[in-house]
Structures are given as structure tokens and as C-alpha cells.
Design a protein around this motif. Structure first.
Motif, short mmCIF file in Angstrom:
data_model
loop_
_atom_site.label_atom_id
_atom_site.label_comp_id
_atom_site.label_asym_id
_atom_site.label_seq_id
_atom_site.Cartn_x
_atom_site.Cartn_y
_atom_site.Cartn_z
N MET A 13 0.85 -1.17 0.00
CA MET A 13 0.00 0.00 0.00
C MET A 13 0.90 1.23 0.00
N ASN A 14 0.55 2.19 -0.84
CA ASN A 14 1.39 3.39 -0.90
C ASN A 14 0.99 4.42 0.15
N SER A 15 1.66 5.55 0.17
CA SER A 15 1.42 6.56 1.20
C SER A 15 0.05 7.23 1.07
N HIS A 16 -0.64 7.02 -0.04
CA HIS A 16 -1.98 7.57 -0.24
C HIS A 16 -3.06 6.55 0.09
N GLY A 17 -2.66 5.35 0.53
CA GLY A 17 -3.62 4.31 0.87
C GLY A 17 -4.09 3.49 -0.31
N ALA A 18 -3.44 3.62 -1.45
CA ALA A 18 -3.81 2.86 -2.64
C ALA A 18 -2.92 1.63 -2.80
N LEU A 19 -3.44 0.65 -3.49
CA LEU A 19 -2.74 -0.61 -3.68
C LEU A 19 -3.03 -1.12 -5.08
N THR A 20 -2.03 -1.63 -5.76
CA THR A 20 -2.22 -2.25 -7.07
C THR A 20 -2.17 -3.75 -6.90
N VAL A 21 -3.18 -4.43 -7.42
CA VAL A 21 -3.23 -5.89 -7.35
C VAL A 21 -3.40 -6.45 -8.76
N GLN A 22 -3.01 -7.71 -8.91
CA GLN A 22 -3.11 -8.37 -10.21
C GLN A 22 -3.83 -9.70 -10.03
N SER A 23 -4.79 -9.97 -10.90
CA SER A 23 -5.51 -11.24 -10.87
C SER A 23 -4.56 -12.38 -11.23
N ALA A 24 -4.57 -13.43 -10.44
CA ALA A 24 -3.72 -14.58 -10.72
C ALA A 24 -4.21 -15.32 -11.97
N ASP A 25 -5.51 -15.28 -12.24
CA ASP A 25 -6.08 -15.97 -13.40
C ASP A 25 -5.87 -15.22 -14.70
N THR A 26 -6.30 -13.97 -14.73
CA THR A 26 -6.32 -13.20 -15.98
C THR A 26 -5.16 -12.24 -16.14
N ARG A 27 -4.43 -12.01 -15.07
CA ARG A 27 -3.34 -11.03 -15.03
C ARG A 27 -3.85 -9.59 -15.17
N ALA A 28 -5.16 -9.38 -15.03
CA ALA A 28 -5.73 -8.03 -15.05
C ALA A 28 -5.22 -7.27 -13.82
N THR A 29 -4.97 -5.98 -13.97
CA THR A 29 -4.47 -5.14 -12.90
C THR A 29 -5.60 -4.26 -12.37
N TYR A 30 -5.68 -4.15 -11.06
CA TYR A 30 -6.69 -3.32 -10.40
C TYR A 30 -5.99 -2.36 -9.45
N HIS A 31 -6.39 -1.09 -9.48
CA HIS A 31 -5.85 -0.08 -8.59
C HIS A 31 -6.90 0.17 -7.50
N VAL A 32 -6.66 -0.39 -6.33
CA VAL A 32 -7.60 -0.27 -5.21
C VAL A 32 -7.34 1.04 -4.49
N VAL A 33 -8.36 1.89 -4.44
CA VAL A 33 -8.22 3.22 -3.83
C VAL A 33 -9.19 3.47 -2.70
N ASP A 34 -10.11 2.51 -2.48
CA ASP A 34 -11.11 2.67 -1.43
C ASP A 34 -11.39 1.29 -0.83
N TYR A 35 -11.93 1.29 0.38
CA TYR A 35 -12.14 0.04 1.11
C TYR A 35 -13.52 0.05 1.71
N ALA A 36 -14.21 -1.09 1.64
CA ALA A 36 -15.58 -1.19 2.15
C ALA A 36 -15.65 -0.95 3.65
N ASP A 37 -14.60 -1.35 4.35
CA ASP A 37 -14.57 -1.18 5.80
C ASP A 37 -13.13 -1.19 6.30
N THR A 38 -12.98 -0.91 7.57
CA THR A 38 -11.65 -0.86 8.18
C THR A 38 -10.94 -2.21 8.11
N GLU A 39 -11.69 -3.29 8.28
CA GLU A 39 -11.10 -4.63 8.25
C GLU A 39 -10.45 -4.92 6.89
N ALA A 40 -11.13 -4.59 5.81
CA ALA A 40 -10.57 -4.82 4.47
C ALA A 40 -9.30 -4.00 4.28
#
Length: 72
Positions: free
Chosen positions: A1-28
Motif C-alpha cells: 500500500m502506498n502513502s496515499h492508501g492505494a494498492l495495485t493488485v493483479q488477478s492470478a487468473d487473468t493477469r488483469a491489474t486493479y488499482h484499489v483506492v477505497d475500502y468497504a470497511d476498516t477490516e478490508a
């Protein structure tokens, strides 16, 4: 996770990249923040906006058979 709270993830199946910038809750957010680069988790995401490739992490499950790989 970077200093702005964002995270880049990649699907293991499709190799698609997702830039996660928000979270449904504190636990996530805390589960993703605790990951090291290359860690694998299963997560569900939904679009965070109408433009660009930005996503909200809805559910995060560690130790998955179908992982998404976290990248810095």
C-alpha cells in the motif's frame, strides 16, 4: 500500500491489474495494509468511479485457492 492508501493488485487468473483506492470497511483496509509485496489473497472489488481503473475492495480473504497478487 502506498502513502496515499492505494494498492495495485493483479488477478492470478487473468493477469488483469486493479488499482484499489477505497475500502468497504476498516477490516478490508487493514488486511490489505498488512500484506507484503507478492502476497496472495482472494478479494472482491467494485468500481470506485466511472473513470479510470480504480476499485473499492469489498471483501478480503487471506489464504485463498484463487489469489490476487498484491504489488507495490
Amino acid at each position: 500500500m502506498n502513502s496515499h492508501g492505494a494498492l495495485t493488485v493483479q488477478s492470478a487468473d487473468t493477469r488483469a491489474t486493479y488499482h484499489v483506492v477505497d475500502y468497504a470497511d476498516t477490516e478490508a483496509r487493514e488486511r490489505l495494509a498488512s500484506l507484503t509485496e507478492g502476497a496472495q489473497v482472494r478479494m472482491s472489488v467494485s468500481r470506485a468511479g466511472v473513470r479510470a481503473n480504480v476499485w473499492t475492495a469489498k471483501k478480503v480473504v487471506t489464504g485463498s485457492a484463487e489469489p490476487t497478487t498484491a504489488r507495490a
